[in-house]
Structures are given as structure tokens and as C-alpha cells.
Design a protein around this motif. Structure first.
Motif, PDB file in Angstrom:
ATOM      1  N   ALA A  93       0.839  -1.204   0.000  1.00  2.90           N
ATOM      2  CA  ALA A  93       0.000   0.000   0.000  1.00  2.90           C
ATOM      3  C   ALA A  93       0.870   1.249   0.000  1.00  2.90           C
ATOM      4  O   ALA A  93       0.580   2.225  -0.717  1.00  2.90           O
ATOM      5  N   MET A  94       1.933   1.240   0.796  1.00  3.10           N
ATOM      6  CA  MET A  94       2.853   2.371   0.824  1.00  3.10           C
ATOM      7  C   MET A  94       3.450   2.624  -0.559  1.00  3.10           C
ATOM      8  O   MET A  94       3.553   3.758  -1.024  1.00  3.10           O
ATOM      9  N   ASN A  95       3.837   1.536  -1.222  1.00  2.00           N
ATOM     10  CA  ASN A  95       4.442   1.652  -2.543  1.00  2.00           C
ATOM     11  C   ASN A  95       3.471   2.287  -3.544  1.00  2.00           C
ATOM     12  O   ASN A  95       3.872   3.083  -4.391  1.00  2.00           O
ATOM     13  N   LYS A  96       2.182   1.954  -3.428  1.00  2.00           N
ATOM     14  CA  LYS A  96       1.182   2.542  -4.325  1.00  2.00           C
ATOM     15  C   LYS A  96       1.097   4.055  -4.152  1.00  2.00           C
ATOM     16  O   LYS A  96       0.862   4.785  -5.110  1.00  2.00           O
ATOM     17  N   THR A  97       1.302   4.523  -2.936  1.00  3.33           N
ATOM     18  CA  THR A  97       1.188   5.964  -2.692  1.00  3.33           C
ATOM     19  C   THR A  97       2.403   6.746  -3.178  1.00  3.33           C
ATOM     20  O   THR A  97       2.409   7.971  -3.109  1.00  3.33           O
ATOM     21  N   SER A  98       3.415   6.051  -3.665  1.00  2.00           N
ATOM     22  CA  SER A  98       4.595   6.741  -4.193  1.00  2.00           C
ATOM     23  C   SER A  98       4.416   7.155  -5.651  1.00  2.00           C
ATOM     24  O   SER A  98       5.300   7.792  -6.231  1.00  2.00           O
ATOM     25  N   ALA A  99       3.279   6.801  -6.256  1.00  2.00           N
ATOM     26  CA  ALA A  99       3.022   7.151  -7.652  1.00  2.00           C
ATOM     27  C   ALA A  99       2.937   8.669  -7.821  1.00  2.00           C
ATOM     28  O   ALA A  99       2.461   9.384  -6.936  1.00  2.00           O
ATOM     29  N   ALA A 100       3.395   9.144  -8.957  1.00  3.08           N
ATOM     30  CA  ALA A 100       3.356  10.578  -9.269  1.00  3.08           C
ATOM     31  C   ALA A 100       1.967  10.938  -9.784  1.00  3.08           C
ATOM     32  O   ALA A 100       1.637  10.715 -10.939  1.00  3.08           O
ATOM     33  N   LEU A 101       1.140  11.480  -8.892  1.00  2.00           N
ATOM     34  CA  LEU A 101      -0.234  11.823  -9.227  1.00  2.00           C
ATOM     35  C   LEU A 101      -0.465  13.309  -9.042  1.00  2.00           C
ATOM     36  O   LEU A 101       0.280  13.990  -8.339  1.00  2.00           O
ATOM     37  N   GLY A 102      -1.521  13.815  -9.639  1.00  2.46           N
ATOM     38  CA  GLY A 102      -1.856  15.219  -9.494  1.00  2.46           C
ATOM     39  C   GLY A 102      -2.438  15.525  -8.128  1.00  2.46           C
ATOM     40  O   GLY A 102      -2.864  14.613  -7.398  1.00  2.46           O
ATOM     41  N   PRO A 103      -2.495  16.802  -7.745  1.00  2.00           N
ATOM     42  CA  PRO A 103      -2.985  17.186  -6.418  1.00  2.00           C
ATOM     43  C   PRO A 103      -4.459  16.901  -6.196  1.00  2.00           C
ATOM     44  O   PRO A 103      -4.927  16.908  -5.061  1.00  2.00           O
ATOM     45  N   GLU A 104      -5.187  16.641  -7.287  1.00  2.00           N
ATOM     46  CA  GLU A 104      -6.616  16.357  -7.153  1.00  2.00           C
ATOM     47  C   GLU A 104      -6.901  14.891  -6.833  1.00  2.00           C
ATOM     48  O   GLU A 104      -8.049  14.502  -6.592  1.00  2.00           O
ATOM     49  N   VAL A 105      -5.852  14.064  -6.806  1.00  3.43           N
ATOM     50  CA  VAL A 105      -6.001  12.630  -6.555  1.00  3.43           C
ATOM     51  C   VAL A 105      -5.461  12.290  -5.174  1.00  3.43           C
ATOM     52  O   VAL A 105      -4.348  12.683  -4.825  1.00  3.43           O
ATOM     53  N   SER A 106      -6.233  11.537  -4.400  1.00  5.93           N
ATOM     54  CA  SER A 106      -5.776  11.078  -3.092  1.00  5.93           C
ATOM     55  C   SER A 106      -5.105   9.720  -3.241  1.00  5.93           C
ATOM     56  O   SER A 106      -5.742   8.745  -3.647  1.00  5.93           O
ATOM     57  N   GLU A 107      -3.836   9.666  -2.918  1.00 10.44           N
ATOM     58  CA  GLU A 107      -3.103   8.399  -2.987  1.00 10.44           C
ATOM     59  C   GLU A 107      -3.679   7.370  -2.028  1.00 10.44           C
ATOM     60  O   GLU A 107      -3.619   6.167  -2.286  1.00 10.44           O
ATOM     61  N   LEU A 108      -4.229   7.829  -0.919  1.00 13.23           N
ATOM     62  CA  LEU A 108      -4.798   6.906   0.058  1.00 13.23           C
ATOM     63  C   LEU A 108      -6.014   6.177  -0.514  1.00 13.23           C
ATOM     64  O   LEU A 108      -6.192   4.974  -0.303  1.00 13.23           O
ATOM     65  N   GLU A 109      -6.848   6.900  -1.230  1.00 18.10           N
ATOM     66  CA  GLU A 109      -8.003   6.258  -1.870  1.00 18.10           C
ATOM     67  C   GLU A 109      -7.542   5.261  -2.923  1.00 18.10           C
ATOM     68  O   GLU A 109      -8.088   4.165  -3.040  1.00 18.10           O
ATOM     69  N   LEU A 110      -6.512   5.635  -3.672  1.00 18.59           N
ATOM     70  CA  LEU A 110      -5.981   4.749  -4.705  1.00 18.59           C
ATOM     71  C   LEU A 110      -5.460   3.456  -4.087  1.00 18.59           C
ATOM     72  O   LEU A 110      -5.617   2.376  -4.658  1.00 18.59           O
ATOM     73  N   ALA A 111      -4.846   3.557  -2.903  1.00 19.39           N
ATOM     74  CA  ALA A 111      -4.278   2.383  -2.234  1.00 19.39           C
ATOM     75  C   ALA A 111      -5.283   1.661  -1.350  1.00 19.39           C
ATOM     76  O   ALA A 111      -4.943   0.654  -0.723  1.00 19.39           O
ATOM     77  N   GLY A 112      -6.507   2.152  -1.285  1.00 18.33           N
ATOM     78  CA  GLY A 112      -7.537   1.510  -0.484  1.00 18.33           C
ATOM     79  C   GLY A 112      -7.311   1.643   1.011  1.00 18.33           C
ATOM     80  O   GLY A 112      -7.664   0.743   1.783  1.00 18.33           O
TER      81      GLY A 112
END
Length: 206
Positions: A93-112
Motif C-alpha cells: 500500500a505504501m508503494n502505491k502511494t509513491s506514484a506521481a499523481l496530481g494534487p486532485e487525486v488522493s493516494e490513500l483512496e488509490l491504495a484503499g
């Protein structure tokens, strides 16, 4: 071999530092943007820097094309952040949040991942993390055109009840946390399971 850092390329300096200063603890930083989006990203240029007051420092690197990443921008704008620590079971899950995403995207939601409210600051903590430090920025130090160091005062810690051995004495079952650290190169991590102990000499001359 001697490496003179003012004579080598920055990417070589980075490789030399990250392949030798190991293992490095991981600050899984959660912040809150001005747009209300909760951001999370891991940083391994991180450590505790003192206890009176409790202080942590995080090295933040600017992206050459995008400028400050979301975490850095949010900290510098709001002066609040949470340092969550990373056990092995949350490594993916931590690794998923390292993706380069825009400020409108929550990495936490992406990683569940679910969040839990902080007690003293606005950014939430990562609910599944066994340790979360609520931090308020004391200062930031610009160390170069592409990087800054954020120094934060820890105002509260959330620690899983299961690893608290004696709250009054501050005793924690550290091995039970199962924390991981960053190693050399892309994607390499270390487990904190192979331990040994040395007794500090009582006589300074021993």
C-alpha cells in the motif's frame, strides 16, 4: 575511492548517499491540501532529531518539471503533517502511494487505505499505521535550488495498543511493530528482524 561531491553529477551523489546510508526509516507523510484532498507519500530522507522538544526532520526534493510535490507544497503552505511509520504488511500500500499523481487525486483512496482523525492538526493519519506522529512545522531550511529540509515538532503520537508494554514508562514492543526501512537502489527494502544488542560501556575509556 574518493568521491568529491562538487565534481560529480547530482544523480551520482544521490546514488552514493542512498546506497550507503542504510537502512533509512520511512516517513509515510499524510497532508491536507488547500483543495481538501488528503495526500500521502513515503520519504526516506527522514529521522528523529531530538526529544526536547520532540523533533523530526524530512528532506523534500523538488521535481525538475513539476516543482514541489504535493506533500512538500502542503507542508510549506499549512505547516501541518503526520508522519506514519510503515510495517511490512503495509509495504504494498505504501508503494502505491509513491506514484506521481496530481494534487486532485488522493493516494490513500488509490491504495484503499482509510484515514483516522488527528487530535491536534487538520491532516488525518493513516488508520492502519501502527505509529503516527502529529507534527507542526517549526522551520524549513532551503539546502539547494531543488530541495529543502522541513523540521517538525511532534505534538502527539498514536501508537497501537498492542505494542504498548508500559505507557507510563514509554515502553514499546519495537520488534512487534515490524517496521521496514529503505535500502539501496530502486525498490529495495529491509526488515527490522535481525537484531543484536551491545551494552554501552560505563567507563568512557573502556
Amino acid at each position: 575511492m574518493l568521491f568529491e561531491f562538487d565534481k560529480i553529477a547530482p544523480e551520482i551523489s544521490y546514488k552514493l548517499l542512498t546506497s550507503t546510508i542504510t537502512p533509512r526509516p520511512i516517513a509515510w507523510v499524510s497532508t491536507l491540501g488547500a483543495n481538501g484532498v488528503v495526500n500521502a507519500a513515503p520519504y526516506s530522507f527522514f529521522n528523529a532529531m531530538g526529544h526536547t522538544p520532540p523533533t523530526v526532520a524530512i528532506g523534500l526534493v523538488r521535481d525538475a518539471a513539476r516543482g514541489w510535490k504535493d506533500t512538500a507544497r502542503n507542508i510549506l503552505e499549512t505547516a501541518e503533517f503526520v508522519v506514519n511509520l510503515v510495517p511490512e504488511e503495509l509495504a504494498q500500500a505504501m508503494n502505491k502511494t509513491s506514484a506521481a499523481l496530481g494534487p486532485e487525486v488522493s493516494e490513500l483512496e488509490l491504495a484503499g487505505l482509510e484515514t483516522a482523525p488527528s487530535g491536534h492538526i487538520k491532516p488525518p493519519r493513516i488508520a492502519a499505521a501502527p505509529v503516527s506522529f502529529e507534527c507542526v512545522m517549526l522551520s524549513s531550511v532551503i539546502t539547494g535550488p531543488m530541495q529543502t529540509i522541513v523540521i517538525g515538532r511532534v505534538v502527539a503520537a498514536h501508537i497501537d495498543d498492542a505494542v504498548v508494554l508500559d505507557a507510563a514508562r514509554g515502553y514499546i514492543d519495537t520488534p512487534a511493530l515490524g517496521l521496514i526501512g529503505r535500502m539501496h537502489g530502486a525498490g529495495w527494502y529491509a526488515r527490522s528482524t535481525d537484531l543484536f544488542q551491545l551494552k554501552r560501556p560505563e567507563n568512557p575509556e573502556a
